[in-house]
Design an enzyme around this catalytic site. Structure first.
Site, PDB file in Angstrom:
ATOM      1  NE  ARG A 183      -3.941  -0.213   1.793  1.00  0.00           N
ATOM      2  CZ  ARG A 183      -5.173  -0.388   2.242  1.00  0.00           C
ATOM      3  NH1 ARG A 183      -5.640   0.380   3.204  1.00  0.00           N
ATOM      4  NH2 ARG A 183      -5.940  -1.337   1.762  1.00  0.00           N
ATOM      5  CE  LYS A 227      -8.563 -11.457   0.497  1.00  0.00           C
ATOM      6  NZ  LYS A 227      -8.597 -10.040   0.145  1.00  0.00           N
ATOM      7  CE  LYS A 282      -2.322  -4.681   2.385  1.00  0.00           C
ATOM      8  NZ  LYS A 282      -3.345  -5.442   1.664  1.00  0.00           N
ATOM      9  CG  ASP A 320      -3.482  -2.914  -0.714  1.00  0.00           C
ATOM     10  OD1 ASP A 320      -4.440  -3.701  -0.799  1.00  0.00           O
ATOM     11  OD2 ASP A 320      -3.464  -1.973   0.115  1.00  0.00           O
ATOM     12  CB  SER A 333      -5.747  -9.720  -8.799  1.00  0.00           C
ATOM     13  OG  SER A 333      -5.955  -8.436  -8.256  1.00  0.00           O
ATOM     14  CB  THR A 375     -11.278  -9.828  -7.250  1.00  0.00           C
ATOM     15  OG1 THR A 375      -9.872  -9.828  -7.038  1.00  0.00           O
ATOM     16  CG2 THR A 375     -11.984  -9.348  -5.995  1.00  0.00           C
ATOM     17  CB  ALA A 378     -17.417   1.640  -4.256  1.00  0.00           C
ATOM     18  CB  ALA A 388     -16.161  -2.941  -1.217  1.00  0.00           C
ATOM     19  CG  ASN A 389     -10.350  -4.810   0.726  1.00  0.00           C
ATOM     20  OD1 ASN A 389     -10.649  -5.987   0.946  1.00  0.00           O
ATOM     21  ND2 ASN A 389      -9.350  -4.466  -0.055  1.00  0.00           N
TER      22      ASN A 389
HETATM   23  N1  LIG Z   1      -8.906  -5.385  -7.617  1.00  0.00           N
HETATM   24  C1  LIG Z   1      -8.923  -6.498  -6.890  1.00  0.00           C
HETATM   25  O1  LIG Z   1      -8.528  -7.579  -7.343  1.00  0.00           O
HETATM   26  C2  LIG Z   1      -9.480  -6.466  -5.489  1.00  0.00           C
HETATM   27  C3  LIG Z   1      -9.204  -7.556  -4.635  1.00  0.00           C
HETATM   28  C4  LIG Z   1      -9.764  -7.558  -3.343  1.00  0.00           C
HETATM   29  C5  LIG Z   1     -10.556  -6.482  -2.938  1.00  0.00           C
HETATM   30  N2  LIG Z   1     -10.776  -5.426  -3.791  1.00  0.00           N
HETATM   31  C6  LIG Z   1     -11.607  -4.325  -3.318  1.00  0.00           C
HETATM   32  O2  LIG Z   1     -12.725  -4.160  -4.192  1.00  0.00           O
HETATM   33  C7  LIG Z   1     -13.080  -2.770  -4.270  1.00  0.00           C
HETATM   34  C8  LIG Z   1     -13.060  -2.336  -5.726  1.00  0.00           C
HETATM   35  O3  LIG Z   1     -11.753  -2.529  -6.243  1.00  0.00           O
HETATM   36  P1  LIG Z   1     -11.379  -2.121  -7.736  1.00  0.00           P
HETATM   37  O4  LIG Z   1     -10.046  -2.697  -7.994  1.00  0.00           O
HETATM   38  O5  LIG Z   1     -12.536  -2.421  -8.612  1.00  0.00           O
HETATM   39  O6  LIG Z   1     -11.256  -0.544  -7.565  1.00  0.00           O
HETATM   40  P2  LIG Z   1     -11.505   0.591  -8.668  1.00  0.00           P
HETATM   41  O7  LIG Z   1     -10.826   1.801  -8.147  1.00  0.00           O
HETATM   42  O8  LIG Z   1     -11.186   0.087 -10.033  1.00  0.00           O
HETATM   43  O9  LIG Z   1     -13.099   0.802  -8.618  1.00  0.00           O
HETATM   44  C9  LIG Z   1     -13.771   1.436  -7.587  1.00  0.00           C
HETATM   45  C10 LIG Z   1     -15.001   2.088  -8.218  1.00  0.00           C
HETATM   46  O10 LIG Z   1     -15.853   2.555  -7.180  1.00  0.00           O
HETATM   47  C11 LIG Z   1     -16.307   3.865  -7.501  1.00  0.00           C
HETATM   48  N3  LIG Z   1     -16.666   4.524  -6.254  1.00  0.00           N
HETATM   49  C12 LIG Z   1     -15.853   5.048  -5.295  1.00  0.00           C
HETATM   50  N4  LIG Z   1     -16.580   5.521  -4.272  1.00  0.00           N
HETATM   51  C13 LIG Z   1     -17.878   5.269  -4.573  1.00  0.00           C
HETATM   52  C14 LIG Z   1     -19.101   5.521  -3.907  1.00  0.00           C
HETATM   53  N5  LIG Z   1     -19.140   6.124  -2.716  1.00  0.00           N
HETATM   54  N6  LIG Z   1     -20.249   5.115  -4.502  1.00  0.00           N
HETATM   55  C15 LIG Z   1     -20.234   4.512  -5.703  1.00  0.00           C
HETATM   56  N7  LIG Z   1     -19.091   4.267  -6.398  1.00  0.00           N
HETATM   57  C16 LIG Z   1     -17.939   4.636  -5.831  1.00  0.00           C
HETATM   58  C17 LIG Z   1     -15.153   4.493  -8.258  1.00  0.00           C
HETATM   59  O11 LIG Z   1     -15.575   5.597  -9.048  1.00  0.00           O
HETATM   60  C18 LIG Z   1     -14.664   3.302  -9.094  1.00  0.00           C
HETATM   61  O12 LIG Z   1     -15.354   3.212 -10.321  1.00  0.00           O
HETATM   62  C19 LIG Z   1     -12.079  -2.046  -3.373  1.00  0.00           C
HETATM   63  O13 LIG Z   1     -12.643  -1.918  -2.089  1.00  0.00           O
HETATM   64  C20 LIG Z   1     -10.895  -2.991  -3.324  1.00  0.00           C
HETATM   65  O14 LIG Z   1     -10.123  -2.805  -2.160  1.00  0.00           O
HETATM   66  C21 LIG Z   1     -10.272  -5.406  -5.052  1.00  0.00           C
END
Ligand SMILES: NC(=O)c1ccc[n+]([C@@H]2O[C@H](COP(=O)([O-])OP(=O)(O)OC[C@H]3O[C@@H](n4cnc5c(N)ncnc54)[C@H](O)[C@@H]3O)[C@@H](O)[C@H]2O)c1
Length: 350
Positions: free
Chosen positions: A37, A61, A73, A112, A143, A147, A234, A256-257
């Protein structure tokens, strides 16, 4: 409070002069893994707190997913207002790579918040203890599709619990956030025959909703939508003590985390009869795929099967929670504790 972690390395990066923190919570199940991070903190100690918390969550996890990996981490704590140009970013990543390499395989990093596959490629020039490098460099790359598949598996288990069938055909779901994971998941759900309501704070994402024939709702309205399942995809603490009362769905399951503002919200959901699958279980597909293929050298089919096994994991958690009158969050914590205890016992006996 006692330190619950096996090793915490804190360095001032010799090139970047920035705080580089690597927290290894547990190697009871295997060498630790977890993302890097790169984020702003008011004080570097806030970054340390984050690293300690997030590495412990990684241990749970992997334990619940049944993977032979421990929790770790890495955090680079950027002071507020500091932005990194390309050169400084490379210095930071080289500093991180040195710290990881010095741990001799005790911890491997992936992306991350604030980092991605290209950063992993740079770290990989210094140390082999890295995953999710771009596919052209032999890594597993982005990833998020995995996911999304893992979350679909969790949703299928919840559907089975609620409706007696894993099929999501005809179910109504509200997807909050159409980013990398959310958009991919929305496409998978549409292909399954689900009816979607979607939102994003980015109005450009409306196009994805239109493409999928989904209903668009404002971000501050969607949580209370009259749907079967809400799918937080999100950021941020989307479920609070206040808004749980407004929910009209029967389950909340998403990638979402940190979905809960406080851990007690899991109990509030339970009291309202709403199933909540812990985010660290529903979102594990990406890391399961990356670690299985890159660190445990599983083939694509075996890795895919491990991602799909999230369905069975969630089935079991919901069944146990129901039988023992626990929340799924408690059932997951207890499963993790049991698996870690068994592994530690084996080590002591060895
Ligand atoms: N990418 C992965 O493989 C992965 C793995 C585990 C967990 N996650 C979790 O999943 C979630 C999404 O990850 P991602 O990689 O798609 O992120 P990303 O940044 O690609 O997408 C997040 C989306 O959410 C939108 N957003 C933000 N705040 C919002 C709100 N209040 N209301 C509505 N939309 C909102 C953003 O505009 C964006 O389009 C995160 O919490 C991330 O930590 C992702």
């Amino acid at each position: 409070m006692l330190l619950d972690h096996e090793r915490v390395a804190i360095h001032t990066g010799p090139r970047s002069r920035l705080p580089v923190i690597v927290a290894v919570h547990s190697t009871a199940l295997g060498p630790a893994a977890g993302g890097l991070r790169l984020w702003h903190y008011p004080d570097w100690r806030d970054g340390l707190t984050d690293a300690l918390r997030l590495s412990a969550a990684m241990t749970s996890k992997f334990a619940v997913a049944g993977l032979p990996s421990g929790g770790g981490k890495a955090v680079v704590a950027l002071p507020e207002g500091v932005t990194l140009d390309t050169g400084r970013r490379r210095e930071v990543l080289r500093d991180v790579a040195d710290v990881i390499d010095s741990l001799g395989g005790m911890y491997a990093t992936g992306p991350d918040v604030g980092t991605g596959p290209a950063d992993m490629a740079l770290i990989g020039e210094t140390t082999p203890h890295v995953f999710c490098r771009p596919a052209q460099l032999g890594g597993s790359g982005d990833s998020s599709p995995h996911t999304a598949r893992g979350t679909l598996a969790a949703l299928r288990a919840v559907s089975r619990r609620l409706y007696g069938t894993a099929s999501l055909n005809g179910r109504s779901l509200a997807v909050i956030g159409l980013g990398r994971v959310g958009a991919g998941l929305a496409r998978l759900l549409t292909a399954e025959g689900a009816a979607l309501t979607v939102t994003d704070i980015d109005p450009d994402k409306r196009r994805i909703g239109e493409e999928l024939g989904a209903v668009w709702r404002a971000p501050d309205e969607i949580l209370a939508a009259d749907v079967d399942i809400v799918v937080p995809s999100a950021l941020g603490s989307v479920l609070t003590g206040q808004n749980v009362a407004e929910l009209r769905c029967r389950a909340v399951v998403g990638p979402a985390n940190n979905q809960l503002a406080t851990p007690e919200v899991a109990d509030l959901l339970h009291h309202r009869g709403i199933i909540w699958v812990p985010d660290y279980v529903a979102s594990a597909g990406g890391v399961i795929n990356a670690i299985s293929t890159e660190l445990h050298h599983a083939g694509a089919d075996a890795a895919d099967a491990r991602v799909r096994a999230i369905e069975e994991t969630v089935n079991d958690l919901l069944e146990t929670a129901h039988r023992l009158g626990r929340t799924p969050a408690q059932a997951a914590d207890e499963l993790a504790t049991r698996r870690l205890g068994a592994a530690s016992g084996l080590r002591r006996g060895a």
